[in-house]
Each structure stands twice: as structure tokens, then as C-alpha cells.
Design an enzyme around this catalytic site. Sequence first.
Site, PDB file in Angstrom:
ATOM      1  N   GLN A  66       0.793  -1.229   0.000  1.00 43.56           N
ATOM      2  CA  GLN A  66       0.000   0.000   0.000  1.00 43.56           C
ATOM      3  C   GLN A  66       0.824   1.279   0.000  1.00 43.56           C
ATOM      4  OE1 GLN A  66      -3.946  -0.009   1.985  1.00 43.56           O
ATOM      5  NE2 GLN A  66      -2.952   1.352   3.447  1.00 43.56           N
ATOM      6  N   GLU A  88      -3.028  10.079  -0.415  1.00 47.95           N
ATOM      7  CA  GLU A  88      -2.126  10.629   0.591  1.00 47.95           C
ATOM      8  C   GLU A  88      -1.026  11.492  -0.014  1.00 47.95           C
ATOM      9  OE1 GLU A  88      -0.893   7.388   3.080  1.00 47.95           O
ATOM     10  OE2 GLU A  88      -2.942   6.970   3.730  1.00 47.95           O
ATOM     11  N   ASP A 108       4.502  -0.005   4.029  1.00 49.20           N
ATOM     12  CA  ASP A 108       3.266  -0.463   4.672  1.00 49.20           C
ATOM     13  C   ASP A 108       2.648  -1.467   3.714  1.00 49.20           C
ATOM     14  OD1 ASP A 108       0.789  -0.954   5.756  1.00 49.20           O
ATOM     15  OD2 ASP A 108       0.057   1.107   5.620  1.00 49.20           O
ATOM     16  N   GLU A 150       5.391  -2.077   8.121  1.00 50.51           N
ATOM     17  CA  GLU A 150       4.090  -2.010   8.788  1.00 50.51           C
ATOM     18  C   GLU A 150       3.134  -3.064   8.233  1.00 50.51           C
ATOM     19  OE1 GLU A 150       0.337   1.083   8.783  1.00 50.51           O
ATOM     20  OE2 GLU A 150       2.362   1.931   8.723  1.00 50.51           O
ATOM     21  N   ASP A 200      -0.500  -2.053  12.825  1.00 58.25           N
ATOM     22  CA  ASP A 200      -1.588  -1.094  12.616  1.00 58.25           C
ATOM     23  C   ASP A 200      -2.905  -1.846  12.737  1.00 58.25           C
ATOM     24  OD1 ASP A 200      -3.367   0.872  11.841  1.00 58.25           O
ATOM     25  OD2 ASP A 200      -2.759   0.869   9.741  1.00 58.25           O
ATOM     26  N   LYS A 212      -3.586   5.700  15.843  1.00 56.42           N
ATOM     27  CA  LYS A 212      -4.639   6.431  15.143  1.00 56.42           C
ATOM     28  C   LYS A 212      -5.784   6.594  16.134  1.00 56.42           C
ATOM     29  CE  LYS A 212      -3.505   4.380  10.630  1.00 56.42           C
ATOM     30  NZ  LYS A 212      -3.933   3.401   9.597  1.00 56.42           N
ATOM     31  N   ARG A 223      -4.969   9.410   8.595  1.00 54.01           N
ATOM     32  CA  ARG A 223      -5.749   8.429   7.846  1.00 54.01           C
ATOM     33  C   ARG A 223      -5.793   8.883   6.388  1.00 54.01           C
ATOM     34  NH1 ARG A 223      -8.250   4.546  11.240  1.00 54.01           N
ATOM     35  NH2 ARG A 223      -8.088   3.339   9.306  1.00 54.01           N
ATOM     36  N   LYS A 255       3.464   9.734  10.698  1.00 50.69           N
ATOM     37  CA  LYS A 255       3.134   9.272   9.352  1.00 50.69           C
ATOM     38  C   LYS A 255       1.957  10.106   8.863  1.00 50.69           C
ATOM     39  CE  LYS A 255       1.636   5.043   7.031  1.00 50.69           C
ATOM     40  NZ  LYS A 255       1.113   3.688   7.251  1.00 50.69           N
TER      41      LYS A 255
END
Length: 432
Positions: A166, A210, A247, A288, A315, A340, A369, A391
Site C-alpha cells: 500500500q 495521501e 506499509d 508495517e 496497525d 490512530k 488516515r 506518518k
Amino acid sequence: MGVNDFAIERVWGLQVLDSRGNPTVKAYVKLAGGSLGWGIAPSGASRGEREAVELRDGGGKWRGKGVSRAVSLLNTVVAPRLEGVDARRQAQIDRLLIELDGTPNKSRLGGNTTTALSIAVSRAAAAQARLELFQYLGGAGARRLPIPLLNVINGGVHAGNELDFQEFMIIPYGFESFTEAMRAAVETYGELKSLLKDRYGASAVNVGDEGGFAPPMRSAEEALKTLVDAVEKAGYQPGSEIALGIDAAASQLYSNGRYSVEGKSLSREELLSLYQRLVEQYPIVYLEDPFSEDDYEGFKAAVDALSTETIIVGDDLLVTNPQRVKEASALKAVTGLLVKVNQVGTLTEALEAIQAARDRGIVHIVSHRSGDTEDTFIADLAVATEALMIKTGAPARGERTSKYNRLLEIENILGYSAEYAGPELRGVMGRR
């Protein structure tokens, strides 16, 4: 007796939009002393099964993603119970939210409702105390800036390309200040953009959720090699100045005991071998969710094989849950916790997860997020809790740069007393 300036006078909420154009909850808290706090709940694309539930309306409006019911509950059920409560009593207020919800996953009020309100309370109290939010949360000793993890190549559910993992990140740790680290990251991001455009064409530099690029790559190795090239082209040293991170979001790749990666169906052992090969070939210090959120054995194998060189971060495995942190620690399944707030639904529970990690020698990383907003709360939280890393995406898109800009501002506020977390990571790189 006089009026308590910290007493909550009014609470209300409204529906606003996140960075994907989806509705989310914004909460306001006004205190008797006149201070106003606010908070906006973010939303993830890849979510752990044990996360706090987002309360959405369903139906045809807003493509089913409206939050008018959550806002109504905030205004009619929660607000009356908070009036008169001292905003400095964060834990008491968050426990009241948990009690009012009455479910194990916040499915009645919605984790989006409780997250926005919990953040708003802390911001109101900080304003009334005439303190910066990071100082209110972390005390006078809060002065360390986190290492930024910049997701500059997107794959998985964050992009429309063929990359299975990802996120591919650059990690500018070998610098003396956060400002210097961000300069190196921005310069590398610019060189990456030029490289991708030259190699894949103009469409390769369209950005994902992102702020990272989503080029037509097919393998993790192709992405990592390109990142090394960009670091070198920007004039920096891969490994000693800028490291790399992945990740995998492996829960999205998992089905019936196998992992679908790059056109192959891999066993746990085969996927671990892939990670080992990549870590040997590239300066990867952050990995991650390398396995599915229920694959504790996979995580433990990753820690056993790679933890002297790479932080193994949970996570989806941990979902910012204090009990999950304790369980994973007992199994030696992680060396890093991703934080988070909206995964667990209140600031107090997130702080408890951080403390559980700290007590067990697990580093923590504060995270955004993929559906985020202009709310910069996580920047202050990272400094307040002395997070090793933050992050929050590429240095692009306002909902990402707002966090970096807040951290640059915090470093300026701290002046000569500011510290940078980069040297702490040098111990990991020194073992390579």
C-alpha cells in the site's frame, strides 16, 4: 464560588468533508471562560476489523456516507451530559463517552463522533490554559520533533495501479532538525516526480489519496529502486540520511491462509522471505502490517528475522487498543505501534495504548488516515507523546502539508530547545 472558566458551556457538531469528499463529524466545545475547541474525525480506507465503528447514515444521500445521525446524537445525547464538566478532566469525559455509547466498538455513538469530540475537548482546555496544544498534552518537557514518514509511492487500496503493497515511504532521519529533514524529503519528492515522469509518462505523477504518486509499477522492488534513485538524485545518501519504509497492509492481500503478491500466491514463509530479500537489498527500517491482522505467528516471525534492522509495526493488528498492545507484546509480535485516535475512538484510550507500548519497550508512531482533514491534532500529539515518527503522507495536498506545517511551527516555537528524533533511529541503521 466563582465560575470555573474550564467548565464546558456548550457542545455541538456539524457535518463537514474529508479529503476524499466524504462527510465526517466536526465537534465544537465552548468553555465558560470563552475558549473554543474543535476536532474533526478522519477516516481510513483500509481499516482493521477491530476498529471503532464509523456511524454513517446509509441510504441514497451522500452515497450512504452521511453523518447526520452521528451529529444528531452528539447534539442531543452527548452535549447535555457534558455541560458543566471541567474540560481538563479528559479521562473522565472520555469515560463518559464510552459509557454513553455502551458498546465494545462504539457502534452506538460512532467512533467518528467520539473522536471528534475527544479532540475538541483537549483543544478547548489547552486554549483556556493559554498553552500550545502539545504543551498542554505533554507538559513543559515536550520538545522532541518526530521523524516524518512520507508516503511518496502509493499502491494497494490507495491507488489504481498494480502495486500490491500500500505504501512506499522515504524516512529522512539523518539530519539535525525537523526542518532539515523536511527539506531533504521535499527535494527527494521533487526528484522522484521528475524520474517518474521521464520513465512512465505524465500520468505517473498524478497523486493518490495521501499525496504520493501512483505510477504503473508492478513490483515492490521497482518502487524501492526508484526511491533510491530519487534520494541519490536529490544529493542525499540512501541509508545514512534517508531510509525507506513499507506499509504492506497485508490484510488486504490475505485469503484462505495465503497472500496474493505480485501475481503469486505466497505462504507466510514465502512472504517473509520476500521481506528479508528486500531488507537485505534496500535501506528499509520500517515495515508495517507485514502480515494479516490475525496472523500473530507471521508478525512474530518478522520480529525474529528482521527486528535488528527494521521496526515491525502493528496497525490493523493493534488498532491503537491497549489490550491488543499488551497481547502482541507478550507474543513478541511487534516492535512498533501505529497510533490512530479514531481506531479506538478517544484520546484517553489512545494515550493508554501509547503508555502500554512505552512500558514494554515498543516505539510508537502517530498516524493520519487516508481520508483526512485540515485538523492538525496529530502533529501536537506526536510531540506531546515523544513519538519516534509521524506518518502523514507526502509533502502534497493540504490535509497532509497542514500537519508538516504545524510541526515546522512547533519547532519554531521551541527554538533552541527543540530536539529531533532522528538520532534515535541511527541505532537501528547502525546494526545493518
